[in-house]
Design a protein around this motif. Structure first.
Motif, short mmCIF file in Angstrom:
data_model
loop_
_atom_site.label_atom_id
_atom_site.label_comp_id
_atom_site.label_asym_id
_atom_site.label_seq_id
_atom_site.Cartn_x
_atom_site.Cartn_y
_atom_site.Cartn_z
N MET A 158 0.45 -1.31 -0.19
CA MET A 158 -0.24 -0.18 0.26
C MET A 158 1.22 1.22 0.03
N GLY A 208 3.22 0.21 -3.61
CA GLY A 208 2.09 0.75 -4.06
C GLY A 208 1.12 -0.43 -4.46
N SER A 209 1.98 -0.95 -4.75
CA SER A 209 0.88 -1.97 -5.77
C SER A 209 0.09 -2.87 -5.72
N GLN A 212 -0.54 -6.66 -6.76
CA GLN A 212 -1.20 -6.83 -7.61
C GLN A 212 0.21 -6.95 -8.80
N GLY A 426 -4.43 3.42 0.68
CA GLY A 426 -4.57 2.21 -1.13
C GLY A 426 -5.58 2.47 -1.56
N VAL A 427 -5.82 1.62 -2.82
CA VAL A 427 -7.44 1.11 -3.59
C VAL A 427 -8.71 0.21 -2.84
N MET A 435 -11.73 5.26 -9.71
CA MET A 435 -11.10 4.97 -10.03
C MET A 435 -11.19 6.17 -11.67
N GLN A 447 -1.71 1.57 -16.90
CA GLN A 447 -1.90 0.73 -15.48
C GLN A 447 -1.74 -1.04 -15.09
N LYS A 451 0.26 -4.45 -15.11
CA LYS A 451 -0.34 -5.58 -14.53
C LYS A 451 0.00 -7.03 -15.88
N VAL A 465 -7.80 -2.58 -7.37
CA VAL A 465 -7.89 -1.60 -7.65
C VAL A 465 -8.48 -0.94 -8.73
N PHE A 466 -8.80 -1.54 -9.51
CA PHE A 466 -9.39 -1.40 -10.94
C PHE A 466 -10.58 -1.48 -10.96
N VAL B 148 -1.43 7.31 -3.26
CA VAL B 148 -1.07 6.14 -3.78
C VAL B 148 -2.48 5.41 -4.68
N TYR B 151 -1.22 2.49 -9.10
CA TYR B 151 0.56 2.93 -9.64
C TYR B 151 0.66 3.29 -9.58
N LEU B 153 3.64 4.63 -12.02
CA LEU B 153 4.16 5.35 -13.04
C LEU B 153 5.12 5.92 -12.49
#
Lengths: 476, 389
Positions: A158, A208-209, A212, A426-427, A435, A447, A451, A465-466, B148, B151, B153
């Motif tokens: 996160m 921060g991913s 994923q 975080g999302v 988003m 993004q 992934k 996230v998405f 955050v 991602y 980038l």
């Protein structure tokens, strides 16, 4: 909150998958009894729950690799889990997933004071990283509120922050390297004891991913010598606007405190009732902490107080001792717990440009009146990271949905004034469907393309996230 | 080759990339001739100029990437603020002309001595707009300090040398200028003592913002330790540091040397310069290896970032033999690779035509990930192809 339909083919293979997992893990590290998997049904975003199909608790990087190879082969989604303290639902399972918990991986692998770094397994808790280097007067700087419990794995997923990141930065600024296992089981080393990357900054994209791209099993972290001392000042104002202006003036004056915390009237009252910290009756309260030697602390506090006096504070209280410092921090540190005593709440995490603070607080108040839900604001003012706590009654039908709708409006407001949906939580699933308010289709597509590179089958933490509609074709 | 394209805005930049018939050589101010310079149509961001937003109270500045670093620093200085990561100006060392731009600094992730304390250029980039290899205008991050959302980038784009996209706008975190600075010089007897001294200084609670070691004209080694802040605080910290570092050698306070440390102008005449990043104490084994390989001719060395950044240089007379130069380069990248760090060939007359990796070769897995990322961001492979090899 929608989650994807569980894949019935995977559910039918549950016994086979559990058997395969037991070939690579100790028997008790594979949990598939429904009465036991329930322990993993949620993280700290408790409004949403779903027990996983299976939970596994590997103890080594190699075991993580073995687990992922099996899941990759069988096409099973994997949801990595640190300590389960995510406020965004980052570790929320799906019914057809394997939860991969790193709780057994908590060892310190190396401490290197000369080079100011520590290498740990990623299940180690944030606070115990500092604990491991305390005897040499070092510490690990990022300090999320959950630091007693939260794992470094989750911090990296996160890119966690904390109250003191105004000076020390967030996780990504303190992370030197990782050992990561890709979804196909390949073990990759990225970064290490050196600074910067020769090639693309892969470490930067992993942090921060949200779990994923891979499962981080080991981390090299920057540690810092502890400051000689730290002391806060508490400054009370009769309006949010004036408190906001005072923050801007302090920053402009070149004083860079380690923390500037802001609380508004609803939070001040709730915290005072709960913790009896001795907070004054006021509209807005700032807690500003500085570090250094005793003389340096006094010098900085004097500068801050001189600026604050120009804004006619209701009260200004400099801590003169550790006891007084603790009293000043007590209310702030118990804020979430105190609100939890009076209501269920949803904690938002949008960040705004500091200059937009008065406007955003005014409009949150309007939204609060519009939705008929109380809101308290407690946040890191130096960097604009808001934490509006929307209070609701989980037992009242429709209240959660009302709270979600209001939360979405608040976050859209953050984006509208030039900020973002989330500053440090975080999302996850919580902000997933917003988003598109922050990013255009192309911005999200690129993004997701990242992934695709790391996890072409979209098996790692796929429903986060998405927005589900945006990621649907990839997850299929 | 046709004349350099200078898009005047983001839309024109997008069109230039969309309509490109072949490889593009991406340029900012053209001052950082590092890595393989690809053949191809030159495309410069130098005309994407201007500070878009500057909020001193929020410590944020947003500028188009063709904006010169000098203009940004002037605007910041007016508000008593600075680019804390102290980006190096490569012009003297590399013998280049032109004007350093924000885009170039970000594309190459250029930092200076303060990197050891506050972080690199990548740590101060809050958001980016860029055009990818298909001509799409994309953005990531924003202009707030903590973000955050999705991602990161921003980190990926910073330091990607134009190979993933062409940066058009960057939002930066800036910091207040310190009231004053002071630098302590400690005369040490060996590189080992130098690294130990820097480690000791960085292990104190005195917020050291620079830790470098230079070779004086007489060959002696001087460790430089910088502290910054308010006057009274600086006096206190210098006094404490003097006491604690006295065991490493004679100490004295010196005039601000940090521009020379950052830009190493005195190395301008050297034929070949490498930049090495390792765990600070590993600097010693790199130095030992260099000494071992060419005992007779000597080489130049400067340490920064507490030892984590090594500058190594040789002049033409020492390196007139191409095979020897190749041997050194290979040995350096090999040894540093083993240590988990990286070596970049910053410049070389003698090796310029040799088919060698200028950047540190990556591990197989990271190389594959990197290639696959590039093929997503730039499917036609036209953006600065090969620049980072």
């Amino acid at each position: 909150m929608d989650m994807p339909q569980p894949n019935s083919e995977i559910l039918m293979k549950k016994a086979k998958i559990a058997t395969a997992l037991r070939t690579v893990l100790p028997h008790d590290a594979v949990i598939d009894d429904p009465s036991e998997t329930r322990a993993y049904e949620c993280d700290a975003l408790t409004a949403y729950r779903c027990p996983p199909m299976i939970a596994v608790l590997p103890a080594t990087t190699q075991q993580v690799s073995d687990v992922l190879k099996i899941c990759h082969r069988e096409g099973v989604p994997v949801v990595p889990r640190g300590s389960g303290t995510s406020l965004a639902g980052g570790a929320l399972p799906t019914a057809d997933c394997v939860i991969l918990g790193v709780a057994k991986m908590s060892q310190v692998l190396e401490t290197d004071y000369e080079n100011r770094l520590i290498r740990v397994q990623s299940g180690r808790t944030n606070l115990s990283v500092s604990g491991a280097v305390e005897e040499e007067d070092f510490f690990y700087a990022p300090d999320p509120s959950s630091q007693m419990a939260c794992a470094i794995a989750g911090n990296i997923a996160m890119n966690s922050g904390g109250a003191h990141c105004l000076k020390y930065g967030v996780t990504t600024n303190n992370l030197l390297g990782v050992t990561m296992v890709m979804m196909d089981g390949e073990i990759v080393e990225i970064g290490g004891g050196h600074l910067d990357s020769s090639g693309l900054d892969i470490l930067g994209i992993i942090c921060g991913s949200e779990g994923q791209l891979g499962v981080v099993t080991e981390a090299t972290l920057r540690i810092l010598p502890k400051p000689e001392g730290a002391r806060p000042v508490m400054i009370a104002f009769d309006s949010n606007e004036v408190a906001g202006a005072c923050v801007a003036d302090i920053i402009k004056a070149g004083v860079l405190p380690v923390a500037i915390e802001f609380m508004d009237r609803p939070i001040i009252e709730i915290c005072e009732n709960f913790a009896k910290a001795g907070y004054p009756d006021c509209e807005a309260l700032l807690i500003i902490e500085v570090e250094g030697s005793e003389t340096e602390i006094q010098d900085q506090l004097d500068r801050i107080c001189t600026i604050a006096q120009k804004h006619n504070p209701v009260e200004l209280r400099q801590s003169q001792s550790d006891t007084e410092s603790a009293a000043i921090w007590l209310g702030r540190k118990s804020a979430f717990g105190a609100v939890g005593q009076v209501a269920d709440y949803m904690c938002l995490d949008g960040t705004i440009p500091v200059s937009a603070l008065p406007e955003v607080l005014r409009r949150i108040k309007e939204l609060s009146e519009h939705y008929g839900l109380r809101v308290g604001n407690v946040f890191h003012a130096g960097d604009g990271n808001m934490h509006p706590l929307i209070m609701f009654d989980a037992n009242k039908k429709g209240d959660l949905e009302l709270c979600e709708a209001m939360g979405a409006d608040v976050l859209r407001l953050c984006v509208e004034v030039g900020g973002c949906l989330t500053g440090e939580h975080g999302v996850g699933i919580e902000k997933r469907d917003l988003m598109e308010d922050q990013y255009g289709a192309g911005d999200l597509e690129i993004q997701m393309a990242v992934k695709d590179v790391f996890d072409p089958g979209w098996l790692l933490n796929p429903a986060k996230v998405f927005p589900l509609s945006v990621s649907e074709t990839r997850r299929a | 080759m046709s004349a350099t394209i200078f898009p005047q805005d983001e839309a024109a930049l997008s069109a230039a990339i969309l309509n490109a018939a072949g490889p593009l050589q991406i340029l900012g101010g053209g001052t950082r001739s590092i890595g393989w310079i690809p053949e191809g149509q030159k495309l410069s961001t130098a005309q994407l100029k201007g500070i878009v937003l500057y909020e001193p109270g929020a410590l944020t500045l947003v500028a188009k990437t063709g904006t010169s670093i000098a203009n940004i620093e002037t605007a910041l200085a007016a508000e008593n603020q600075k680019l804390a990561f102290e980006p190096m100006d490569h012009r003297i060392l590399l013998g280049t002309q032109g004007t350093p731009t924000l885009g170039g600094v970000m594309a190459a992730n250029v930092s200076g001595p303060r990197r050891i304390q506050v972080g690199a250029a990548r740590d101060f980039a809050l958001g980016v707009s860029f055009v990818d290899g298909s001509g799409q205008i994309l953005k990531n991050g924003g202009r707030v300090m903590k973000n955050v959302t999705g991602y990161d980038l921003v980190k990926l784009m910073v330091g990607s040398w134009g190979t993933l996209g062409v940066l058009s706008e960057v939002a930066l975190k800036v910091l207040p200028v310190s009231e004053t600075q002071a630098t302590l010089k400690i005369y040490v007897s060996s590189w080992a003592q130098a690294v130990a001294c820097m480690s000791a200084a960085l292990g104190t609670p005195f917020d050291v913002s620079g830790a470098a070691t230079i070779q004086d004209a007489d060959g002696g080694l001087g460790v430089l330790i910088r502290v910054e802040g308010f006057e009274a605080s600086i006096r206190y910290r210098i006094k404490e540091l003097k006491t604690r570092l006295a065991k490493f050698g004679e100490t004295e306070e010196v005039l601000n040397p940090w521009l020379e440390v950052r830009d190493i102008p005195s190395w301008a005449s050297l034929d070949t310069v490498w930049k090495v990043s390792v765990r600070p104490t590993d600097a010693l084994s790199v130095i030992a290896m260099m000494q071992d390989l060419q005992k007779d001719i000597g080489f130049k060395c400067q340490l920064d970032w507490g030892g984590g950044l090594l500058w190594l240089g040789l002049d033409f007379k020492q390196l007139c033999d191409v095979p020897f130069g190749l041997q050194l380069h290979k040995a350096l990248q090999g040894a540093v690779g083993q240590l988990g760090g990286h070596t970049t060939l910053m410049k070389s007359g003698i090796l310029s035509t040799q088919d060698i990796p200028h950047f540190q070769p990556l591990s197989r897995a990271v190389e594959i990930v990197s290639q696959n990322l590039r093929s997503k961001f730039d499917p036609r492979g036209i953006l600065n192809p090969g620049r980072m090899s």
